[in-house]
Design an enzyme around this catalytic site. Structure first.
Site, short mmCIF file in Angstrom:
data_model
loop_
_atom_site.label_atom_id
_atom_site.label_comp_id
_atom_site.label_asym_id
_atom_site.label_seq_id
_atom_site.Cartn_x
_atom_site.Cartn_y
_atom_site.Cartn_z
N LYS A 296 -73.99 28.76 89.58
CA LYS A 296 -75.00 28.60 88.52
C LYS A 296 -74.34 28.08 87.25
O LYS A 296 -73.57 28.78 86.61
CB LYS A 296 -75.69 29.93 88.20
CG LYS A 296 -76.89 29.71 87.29
CD LYS A 296 -77.27 30.93 86.47
CE LYS A 296 -76.71 30.91 85.08
NZ LYS A 296 -77.16 29.84 84.19
N GLU B 163 -63.53 35.66 82.90
CA GLU B 163 -62.82 34.83 81.90
C GLU B 163 -63.70 34.79 80.67
O GLU B 163 -64.74 34.13 80.67
CB GLU B 163 -62.60 33.41 82.44
CG GLU B 163 -61.85 33.33 83.78
CD GLU B 163 -60.37 33.62 83.65
OE1 GLU B 163 -59.87 33.71 82.50
OE2 GLU B 163 -59.71 33.75 84.68
N GLU C 88 -65.32 36.15 67.42
CA GLU C 88 -65.36 34.80 68.00
C GLU C 88 -66.54 34.02 67.43
O GLU C 88 -67.67 34.50 67.46
CB GLU C 88 -65.47 34.86 69.53
CG GLU C 88 -65.31 33.47 70.13
CD GLU C 88 -65.54 33.42 71.63
OE1 GLU C 88 -66.50 34.02 72.11
OE2 GLU C 88 -64.74 32.76 72.32
P1 NDP Z 1 -72.64 33.21 77.98
O1 NDP Z 1 -71.92 34.47 78.27
O2 NDP Z 1 -73.88 33.25 77.19
O3 NDP Z 1 -73.04 32.46 79.34
C1 NDP Z 1 -72.11 32.19 80.37
C2 NDP Z 1 -72.86 32.02 81.67
O4 NDP Z 1 -73.45 33.27 82.01
C3 NDP Z 1 -74.00 31.04 81.58
O5 NDP Z 1 -74.16 30.37 82.82
C4 NDP Z 1 -75.19 31.96 81.33
O6 NDP Z 1 -76.41 31.40 81.71
C5 NDP Z 1 -74.83 33.14 82.23
N1 NDP Z 1 -75.49 34.39 81.89
C6 NDP Z 1 -76.07 34.77 80.73
N2 NDP Z 1 -76.54 36.04 80.83
C7 NDP Z 1 -76.24 36.45 82.09
C8 NDP Z 1 -76.45 37.67 82.79
N3 NDP Z 1 -77.07 38.71 82.24
N4 NDP Z 1 -76.00 37.77 84.06
C9 NDP Z 1 -75.36 36.74 84.64
N5 NDP Z 1 -75.14 35.56 84.03
C10 NDP Z 1 -75.57 35.42 82.76
O7 NDP Z 1 -71.57 32.26 77.34
P2 NDP Z 1 -71.80 30.81 76.75
O8 NDP Z 1 -72.44 29.95 77.79
O9 NDP Z 1 -72.43 30.95 75.42
O10 NDP Z 1 -70.30 30.30 76.62
C11 NDP Z 1 -69.49 30.56 75.54
C12 NDP Z 1 -68.55 31.71 75.81
O11 NDP Z 1 -67.78 31.45 76.96
C13 NDP Z 1 -67.57 31.93 74.68
O12 NDP Z 1 -67.47 33.31 74.42
C14 NDP Z 1 -66.27 31.42 75.25
O13 NDP Z 1 -65.12 31.98 74.68
C15 NDP Z 1 -66.41 31.78 76.68
N6 NDP Z 1 -65.52 30.95 77.50
C16 NDP Z 1 -64.44 31.55 78.10
C17 NDP Z 1 -63.54 30.80 78.82
C18 NDP Z 1 -62.36 31.42 79.50
O14 NDP Z 1 -61.80 30.79 80.40
N7 NDP Z 1 -61.93 32.61 79.13
C19 NDP Z 1 -63.70 29.33 78.94
C20 NDP Z 1 -64.87 28.83 78.28
C21 NDP Z 1 -65.74 29.62 77.58
P3 NDP Z 1 -77.29 30.64 80.61
O15 NDP Z 1 -76.41 29.68 79.89
O16 NDP Z 1 -78.27 29.96 81.47
O17 NDP Z 1 -77.84 31.71 79.74
#
Ligand code: NDP
Length: 459
Positions: free
Chosen positions: A168, A243, A364
């Site tokens: 997803k 991650e 962050e």
């Molecule tokens: P989110 O946590 O909002 O979303 C990440 C993914 O999880 C998306 O596909 C999102 O779907 C999905 N998601 C949201 N809610 C749920 C849930 N309850 N259950 C399962 N899946 C869910 O992060 P962002 O997309 O805003 O990304 C930014 C964040 O990602 C930052 O904090 C960044 O630091 C972190 N990040 C970490 C990395 C690493 O390697 N450590 C690398 C890159 C980013 P949807 O978008 O459809 O809501």
């Protein structure tokens, strides 16, 4: 207008509802995305496909990964254009960072799989043979900042180890995952091995995490979401790789070569509009070189090309941190304003004068905004670097003491005199609130398989 569809069991299908994909460049609608709520059809397809996929030899699966890489490579320009359209990032970044790496993830794991040797441990009277069995069906969830780059980083090793996949992408950036699905059907990847479904995180993301037949979850995203994912998956004893977020420090020591450090720290600050989990959002500078460093950093910032941030909601969050920085006594040295144009644009913003323990400097933000801090000794730099709840990455800029300081930073990854210089064999992941587990090379192989020991005594 692109109409994104789910890929389930080798077929492109649409659920009843859709929602809009909005361009960060000008707020226009660029695609329709399926709002999937039910994961059961994808689980059924993945369960049907897994036994024969898992029954192939590693080398046959490596050939499939190569075929995917070959096919993406032929279409690299289209891939980069889609990524740029969906995220607003400059074409050069979409091509050289996102598209290149997405292809390389498949290529790397194909080669890595071929280089894997049988693991055995000899005893005086027995031999232990390590088998790496597929887990079964795995769920892969990724964010919007590096869409296919991060999703393919999970898909490639998951497929290599014989699992079937339910992936997803973020609802905000679904286009390149859809494109990958099209490529995989064109080359005839067996039906149901790779299922890609779209929708809102709390709906279909959550459904993936809580489905009992999905045995492992690899999640990249925010720390708050990671907590929900962990709380849902842990009682089912699923394998979990998380991650999560970061608040990384770029540390410039008094002996740094500023010709390297200034452009390096600037890139770490603002590449992808600061929306990379590895970005150095705190810049720590030794007092003796502070003035020279800052004057060159601010001058080079003028010609640094960045795109918009991902959407207007995210920009509002960053703007609220700019306001908070002012309330906390920060001085805006550059940026801080919204340019007069449509889309989610925001000037790259540099704030000085804040306590390293302020909210702005410890939470962050994930955008084109950095805080600047002075220090007078190595010990002070280390203390500042380690003072947040995060521990993902960092960089140290120094001619002589870089490695020594790097070893004292509480992060999963530290670069010395470089940043985002990646060898895909090495462990990738964070400590503290930045995550659990490691991916990359053998760490991905370990996560996406069940290691089983067979201890044999033979004459
Ligand atoms: P989110 O946590 O909002 O979303 C990440 C993914 O999880 C998306 O596909 C999102 O779907 C999905 N998601 C949201 N809610 C749920 C849930 N309850 N259950 C399962 N899946 C869910 O992060 P962002 O997309 O805003 O990304 C930014 C964040 O990602 C930052 O904090 C960044 O630091 C972190 N990040 C970490 C990395 C690493 O390697 N450590 C690398 C890159 C980013 P949807 O978008 O459809 O809501």
């Amino acid at each position: 207008m692109i109409k994104v569809k789910n890929l389930i069991g080798g077929k492109f299908v649409l659920p009843a509802e859709c929602f809009d994909d909005i361009s960060p460049l000008d707020s226009s609608v660029i695609a329709q995305i399926p709002r999937t709520r039910d994961v059961s059809a994808a689980v059924k397809a993945a369960a049907l496909a897994q036994p024969s996929w898992g029954g192939l030899s590693i080398s046959e699966r490596c050939d499939w990964l190569d075929k995917i890489a070959d096919s993406l490579e032929l279409k690299i320009e289209e891939l980069a254009q889609l990524e740029s359209l969906d995220t607003g990032k400059p074409h050069e970044v979409a091509l050289n960072v996102d598209a290149e790496r997405s292809i390389n993830n498949f290529r790397f794991f194909a080669n890595f799989g071929r280089s894997m040797k049988e693991e055995t441990f000899e005893m005086k009277d027995a031999t232990n043979y390590i088998l790496r069995k597929p887990i079964g069906i795995v769920g892969l969830i990724s964010p919007w900042n590096l869409p296919l780059y991060l999703l393919s980083w999970k898909i490639a090793p998951a497929l290599l180890m014989g699992n079937s996949v339910i992936a997803k992408p973020s609802e905000i950036t679904p286009l390149t995952a859809y494109f990958l699905g099209q490529v995989c059907t064109e080359i005839g990847l067996p039906n149901g091995v790779l299922n890609i479904i779209h929708g809102y995180g709390p709906e279909i993301g959550h459904a993936i995490v809580e489905h009992p037949e999905i045995k492992a979850i690899s999640f990249t995203g925010g720390t708050a979401t990671g907590k929900i994912v962990a709380a849902t998956a842990a009682p089912m004893f699923k394998k979990l790789s998380l991650e999560l977020g970061g608040k990384n420090a770029s540390i410039v020591l008094d002996d740094a070569d500023l010709d390297i450090a200034v452009p390096g720290v600037l890139r770490a600050s603002f590449l992808n509009s600061g929306q990379i989990c590895l970005c150095g959002s705190r810049v720590l500078i030794h007092s003796s070189i502070y003035d020279e460093f800052m004057s060159r950093y601010l001058s080079e910032l003028q010609s640094f090309e960045i795109g918009p941030v991902i959407n207007e909601a995210h920009r509002s969050k960053i703007l609220s941190y700019i306001e908070l920085a002012k309330e906390e006594g920060g001085e805006i040295l550059a940026g801080g304003k919204v340019p007069d144009r449509p889309g989610a644009w925001l000037e790259p913003t540099v704030v000085a004068g804040l306590s390293h323990e302020s909210r702005t400097a410890t939470e962050e933000i994930f955008g084109p905004m950095v805080t600047i801090h002075r220090f007078d000794s190595d010990e002070e730099a280390i203390e500042i670097a380690n003072c947040t709840d995060y521990g993902l990455a960092g960089s140290v800029w120094s001619k002589n003491r870089g490695r020594q300081i790097a070893e004292k930073i509480d992060s999963g990854m530290v670069w010395v005199n470089t940043w985002l210089h990646r060898d895909l064999r090495v462990p990738f992941g964070g400590v503290k609130d930045s995550g659990v587990g490691r991916e990359g090379g053998m760490w991905s192989i370990g996560f996406f398989s069940e290691a089983v020991n067979i201890c044999v005594i033979e004459d």
